[in-house]
Motif scaffolding. Sequence first.
Motif, PDB file in Angstrom:
ATOM      1  N   LEU A 157      41.008  50.112  34.021  1.00  0.00           N
ATOM      2  CA  LEU A 157      41.613  48.781  34.027  1.00  0.00           C
ATOM      3  C   LEU A 157      41.716  48.240  35.445  1.00  0.00           C
ATOM      4  CD1 LEU A 157      43.191  46.442  32.668  1.00  0.00           C
ATOM      5  CD2 LEU A 157      45.258  47.853  32.905  1.00  0.00           C
ATOM      6  N   MET A 158      42.182  49.070  36.361  1.00  0.00           N
ATOM      7  CA  MET A 158      42.342  48.651  37.754  1.00  0.00           C
ATOM      8  C   MET A 158      40.999  48.283  38.378  1.00  0.00           C
ATOM      9  SD  MET A 158      44.470  48.297  40.361  1.00  0.00           S
ATOM     10  CE  MET A 158      45.923  49.306  40.001  1.00  0.00           C
ATOM     11  N   THR A 159      40.005  49.137  38.187  1.00  0.00           N
ATOM     12  CA  THR A 159      38.694  48.907  38.793  1.00  0.00           C
ATOM     13  C   THR A 159      38.028  47.655  38.241  1.00  0.00           C
ATOM     14  OG1 THR A 159      38.404  51.301  39.073  1.00  0.00           O
ATOM     15  CG2 THR A 159      36.435  49.930  39.212  1.00  0.00           C
ATOM     16  N   ALA A 160      38.044  47.506  36.915  1.00  0.00           N
ATOM     17  CA  ALA A 160      37.387  46.359  36.284  1.00  0.00           C
ATOM     18  C   ALA A 160      38.062  45.055  36.664  1.00  0.00           C
ATOM     19  CB  ALA A 160      37.379  46.529  34.765  1.00  0.00           C
ATOM     20  N   THR A 161      39.393  45.060  36.681  1.00  0.00           N
ATOM     21  CA  THR A 161      40.130  43.840  37.022  1.00  0.00           C
ATOM     22  C   THR A 161      39.905  43.444  38.470  1.00  0.00           C
ATOM     23  OG1 THR A 161      41.845  44.363  35.381  1.00  0.00           O
ATOM     24  CG2 THR A 161      42.418  42.788  37.107  1.00  0.00           C
TER      25      THR A 161
END
Length: 208
Positions: A157-161
């Motif tokens: 989630l962190m990386t994609a966002t």
Amino acid sequence: MNTTFFASVAATGFAVAFLHAALPTHWLPFVLVGRAQRWTTGRTLGVTLLAGLGHVGLTILLGLAVVAAGLVAQPHLGDSFHWIVGGLMAAIGVFYLVRGRHRHATMDGTRKFASDKAAITALVVLLTLSPCEAFLPYYLAGMEHGVVGFVVLSAVLMTATAAGMLVFTGLSLAGFNRLGLERLEQYEELILGAALIVIGAAVAFLKT
């Protein structure tokens, strides 16, 4: 749930989170406010990342609450738990399809704030209070992998966002004209709904 299937859940979750972050509401206000405040590209991207961390942070906290509720319910549901999780994901997917369009808070990006502190606060609060709720069911889908699964999904989630927000903010600052992503916003819920239905069906029928 085996490791291969969990990898597919994580990959789909990445696509959902990136798609969500690619929406103009997740980067256009930073471009407009940055220009109004006469920020450098580095500062604009820094504020974008800061707001993204708040956005993801609240989503992770909500995900933790979802997993905690799932852990409480699982012992009482036994082997039917994966059917319920899959059905819930599919139901949420249908809800997205029916609703047709996601409603985000918006900001008049042409406004010039009295101070940079006020501008940064407004941008961070705006995005933090609009979590990526479409990602929450993925925490339930990966719950059987315990803490490792939760950490992996949170990292996804962190990386994609961060990638979505920084890439499209950077491209817009470089002169690309919104990249036609207003059309993406029109179809966001259809795409997210379809993804949730597919993963929900997989959780229900393909659990091993």
